[in-house]
Design an enzyme around this catalytic site. Structure first.
Site, PDB file in Angstrom:
ATOM      1  N   TYR A 103       0.847  -1.202   0.000  1.00  0.00           N
ATOM      2  CA  TYR A 103       0.000   0.000   0.000  1.00  0.00           C
ATOM      3  C   TYR A 103       0.868   1.232   0.000  1.00  0.00           C
ATOM      4  O   TYR A 103       1.848   1.303   0.735  1.00  0.00           O
ATOM      5  CB  TYR A 103      -0.949   0.015   1.207  1.00  0.00           C
ATOM      6  CG  TYR A 103      -2.378  -0.074   0.738  1.00  0.00           C
ATOM      7  CD1 TYR A 103      -2.967   1.035   0.113  1.00  0.00           C
ATOM      8  CD2 TYR A 103      -3.115  -1.243   0.833  1.00  0.00           C
ATOM      9  CE1 TYR A 103      -4.248   0.965  -0.391  1.00  0.00           C
ATOM     10  CE2 TYR A 103      -4.394  -1.313   0.332  1.00  0.00           C
ATOM     11  CZ  TYR A 103      -4.964  -0.205  -0.279  1.00  0.00           C
ATOM     12  OH  TYR A 103      -6.224  -0.279  -0.787  1.00  0.00           O
ATOM     13  N   GLU A 145      -0.559   4.838  -0.590  1.00  0.00           N
ATOM     14  CA  GLU A 145      -1.361   6.045  -0.840  1.00  0.00           C
ATOM     15  C   GLU A 145      -0.506   7.283  -0.638  1.00  0.00           C
ATOM     16  O   GLU A 145       0.268   7.370   0.312  1.00  0.00           O
ATOM     17  CB  GLU A 145      -2.565   6.089   0.113  1.00  0.00           C
ATOM     18  CG  GLU A 145      -3.693   5.201  -0.362  1.00  0.00           C
ATOM     19  CD  GLU A 145      -4.850   5.148   0.617  1.00  0.00           C
ATOM     20  OE1 GLU A 145      -4.805   5.833   1.661  1.00  0.00           O
ATOM     21  OE2 GLU A 145      -5.809   4.414   0.335  1.00  0.00           O
ATOM     22  N   ASP A 205      -6.654  13.580 -25.637  1.00  0.00           N
ATOM     23  CA  ASP A 205      -6.793  12.191 -25.198  1.00  0.00           C
ATOM     24  C   ASP A 205      -6.048  11.314 -26.204  1.00  0.00           C
ATOM     25  O   ASP A 205      -6.571  11.002 -27.271  1.00  0.00           O
ATOM     26  CB  ASP A 205      -8.274  11.818 -25.123  1.00  0.00           C
ATOM     27  CG  ASP A 205      -8.471  10.364 -24.693  1.00  0.00           C
ATOM     28  OD1 ASP A 205      -7.489   9.602 -24.687  1.00  0.00           O
ATOM     29  OD2 ASP A 205      -9.616   9.998 -24.374  1.00  0.00           O
ATOM     30  N   THR A 214      -3.052   5.948 -22.449  1.00  0.00           N
ATOM     31  CA  THR A 214      -3.029   4.599 -21.870  1.00  0.00           C
ATOM     32  C   THR A 214      -1.650   3.996 -22.110  1.00  0.00           C
ATOM     33  O   THR A 214      -0.908   4.445 -22.986  1.00  0.00           O
ATOM     34  CB  THR A 214      -4.061   3.661 -22.520  1.00  0.00           C
ATOM     35  OG1 THR A 214      -3.715   3.511 -23.893  1.00  0.00           O
ATOM     36  CG2 THR A 214      -5.472   4.196 -22.410  1.00  0.00           C
ATOM     37  N   LYS A 262      -2.039   0.203 -25.144  1.00  0.00           N
ATOM     38  CA  LYS A 262      -2.392   0.185 -26.567  1.00  0.00           C
ATOM     39  C   LYS A 262      -1.117   0.242 -27.411  1.00  0.00           C
ATOM     40  O   LYS A 262      -0.343  -0.701 -27.386  1.00  0.00           O
ATOM     41  CB  LYS A 262      -3.395   1.296 -26.863  1.00  0.00           C
ATOM     42  CG  LYS A 262      -4.731   1.106 -26.112  1.00  0.00           C
ATOM     43  CD  LYS A 262      -5.770   2.155 -26.445  1.00  0.00           C
ATOM     44  CE  LYS A 262      -7.033   1.949 -25.613  1.00  0.00           C
ATOM     45  NZ  LYS A 262      -8.057   2.985 -25.868  1.00  0.00           N
ATOM     46  N   ARG A 294      -1.748  -2.757 -18.608  1.00  0.00           N
ATOM     47  CA  ARG A 294      -3.009  -2.014 -18.669  1.00  0.00           C
ATOM     48  C   ARG A 294      -2.935  -0.891 -17.648  1.00  0.00           C
ATOM     49  O   ARG A 294      -2.768  -1.130 -16.456  1.00  0.00           O
ATOM     50  CB  ARG A 294      -4.196  -2.920 -18.370  1.00  0.00           C
ATOM     51  CG  ARG A 294      -4.275  -4.130 -19.271  1.00  0.00           C
ATOM     52  CD  ARG A 294      -5.634  -4.757 -19.269  1.00  0.00           C
ATOM     53  NE  ARG A 294      -6.534  -4.007 -20.100  1.00  0.00           N
ATOM     54  CZ  ARG A 294      -6.599  -4.121 -21.425  1.00  0.00           C
ATOM     55  NH1 ARG A 294      -5.829  -4.977 -22.076  1.00  0.00           N
ATOM     56  NH2 ARG A 294      -7.438  -3.375 -22.114  1.00  0.00           N
TER      57      ARG A 294
HETATM   58  C1  LIG Z   1      -9.082   3.341 -25.136  1.00  0.00           C
HETATM   59  C2  LIG Z   1      -9.463   4.769 -24.931  1.00  0.00           C
HETATM   60  C3  LIG Z   1      -9.558   5.336 -23.643  1.00  0.00           C
HETATM   61  C4  LIG Z   1      -9.322   4.608 -22.352  1.00  0.00           C
HETATM   62  O1  LIG Z   1      -9.720   3.381 -22.199  1.00  0.00           O
HETATM   63  P1  LIG Z   1      -9.608   2.472 -20.887  1.00  0.00           P
HETATM   64  O2  LIG Z   1     -10.158   1.232 -21.415  1.00  0.00           O
HETATM   65  O3  LIG Z   1     -10.448   3.115 -19.842  1.00  0.00           O
HETATM   66  O4  LIG Z   1      -8.162   2.402 -20.484  1.00  0.00           O
HETATM   67  C5  LIG Z   1      -9.820   6.686 -23.547  1.00  0.00           C
HETATM   68  N1  LIG Z   1      -9.987   7.441 -24.630  1.00  0.00           N
HETATM   69  C6  LIG Z   1      -9.909   6.942 -25.877  1.00  0.00           C
HETATM   70  C7  LIG Z   1     -10.070   7.867 -27.039  1.00  0.00           C
HETATM   71  C8  LIG Z   1      -9.665   5.585 -26.065  1.00  0.00           C
HETATM   72  O5  LIG Z   1      -9.601   5.088 -27.305  1.00  0.00           O
END
Ligand SMILES: *Cc1c(COP(=O)(O)O)cnc(C)c1O
Length: 419
Positions: free
Chosen positions: A49, A51, A195, A221, A224, A230
């Site tokens: 932990y 935090e 994003d 993320t 990807k 993840r």
């Molecule tokens: C994949 C994605 C996310 C985030 O996805 P999580 O599955 O929550 O990690 C956010 N924005 C866009 C544009 C995405 O393609």
């Protein structure tokens, strides 16, 4: 060990490994994390932990935790050049929600892309937390070009006066230049959030425009195109660093996942290696070859092609829906997802399109000639939906191809990663 304790789950893991090994992973948000990443994320940091933030924790025993988080942040800063980075966010959706929490008051207005045209659920889909807490307004794509229509974005922004503008999507096959978005945000006094969930690996590999100099906050993320664990991270200017950190913890999360932060650090180290640039470059070369091959097979592509890792196929002129196409391809071991095309008349559960991406195949080591072959197979299958024999034949060819490009040769012991 797992096999002895729980053979049921162990058996399913082995089946999933077999599925990943023997099918073509063409979902653009998926990838193969390296054995080093997998090893780091299943380590004893799981037990801790922590935090709080570095040197300011609510728990004792955080000496090595602090080291890991520090290295992770330093590597990310080196890679992306951001002033401040928070590496604790558990997911892309969580990262986006933390940014809203940091920058907005309840009911403040968010301007984002229409979900049906590529916006993400976390940008304000009905029923989601952002939808319930904030006021969501949308801009759309150009009907004619299927690209962003910046004049439309500016018009809606001036009319609606949002506090936050979001740029970044899940299905846009073209590069985004961020300068004009900054201008629009400045004209209406809004924050700009980029994003980059999908494209962050391309940004790390320097084959995609860099949003960091333009956006107030960038979310991304790690699973990807970056092919890490993840998870997610947030980059921002130092003036809003404290607000972002407080919005992540304690605003929207509890204890950080230190084992995942360790794996993110490994992933950033891999992304700094020169081989990662080759990977990123090859993703786009592969994507272009796959796109050209599909057009030769008679498919129409949204925006007429791609200059990223993904391709959106418009099936509206074929006598087949996105859902049917995805199911037919899966029978032959080609795994894709159905996806709405811009102005799709069909609902998201059916759709007129499929979305394809090359990151995972590129990680496997596939190149131009394999893309040509796969495009041809997709054409054969979707142009002859009534012929099950074609799908059975191609399934065997897919398995042959997969055998030539192993993913984890002797998983789980003695890892060998084919990149
Ligand atoms: C994949 C994605 C996310 C985030 O996805 P999580 O599955 O929550 O990690 C956010 N924005 C866009 C544009 C995405 O393609």
């Amino acid at each position: 060990m797992l096999a002895r304790v729980d053979s049921e789950i162990e058996g399913l893991i082995m089946r999933e490994l077999h599925r990943q090994q023997n099918t073509l992973m063409l979902i653009p948000s998926e990838n193969y994390a390296s054995p080093a990443v997998l090893e780091a994320q299943s380590c004893v940091f799981n037990n801790k932990y922590a935090e709080g933030y570095i040197a300011n924790r609510y728990y004792q025993g955080c000496r090595w935790v602090d080291e890991v988080e520090k290295i992770c942040i330093e590597r990310a800063k080196k890679l992306f050049g951001a002033e401040h980075i928070n590496v604790q966010t558990h997911s892309g959706t969580g990262a986006n929600i933390a940014c809203y929490q940091a920058l907005l008051q309840p009911k403040d207005k968010i301007l984002s892309l229409d979900l049906r045209q590529g916006g993400h659920l976390s940008h304000g889909k009905e029923g989601s937390l952002p939808f319930n807490f904030y006021t969501i307004v949308n801009y759309g794509l150009s009907r004619k070009t299927e690209l962003f229509d910046l004049e439309e974005v500016r018009r809606v922004a001036k009319k609606e006066n949002p506090r936050l503008i979001i740029v970044g999507t899940s299905s846009y096959p073209r590069k985004i230049e961020f300068g004009p978005w900054r201008e629009i945000a400045d004209e209406v006094g809004a924050y700009l959030m980029a994003d980059m969930a999908h494209t962050i690996g391309l940004i790390a590999g320097k084959v995609y425009p860099d949003p960091v100099p333009y956006a107030d906050v960038v979310t991304a993320t790690t699973q990807k195109t970056l092919r890490g664990p993840r998870g997610a991270f947030i980059m921002c200017r130092k003036e809003i660093a404290d607000r972002i950190d407080r919005a992540v913890f304690p605003g929207t999360q509890g204890g950080p996942f230190i084992h995942i932060i360790a794996a993110k650090a490994v992933c950033f180290k891999e992304a700094m290696d020169s081989s990662f640039k080759n990977y990123a470059h090859q993703i786009i070369t592969n994507s272009r070859f796959l796109a050209d091959g599909l057009m030769e097979e008679g498919f129409k592509l949204v925006t007429g092609g791609t200059d990223t890792h993904l391709i959106l196929v418009d099936l509206s002129s074929k006598k087949i829906t996105g859902r049917q196409a995805a199911l037919l391809l899966e029978e032959a071991g080609i795994v894709v997802n159905k996806n709405c095309i811009p102005f799709d008349p069909l609902p998201p559960s059916i759709t007129s399109g499929i979305r394809l991406g090359t990151p995972a195949l590129t990680t496997r080591g596939m190149r131009e000639s394999e893309m040509k072959l796969i495009a041809h197979w997709i054409g054969q299958i979707l142009n002859n939906p009534q012929k099950g024999r074609i799908r059975s034949k191609i399934k065997l060819q897919v398995e042959d191809l997969c055998h030539s490009f192993p993913i984890y040769e002797t998983y789980p012991a003695g890892y060998c990663y084919n990149s």
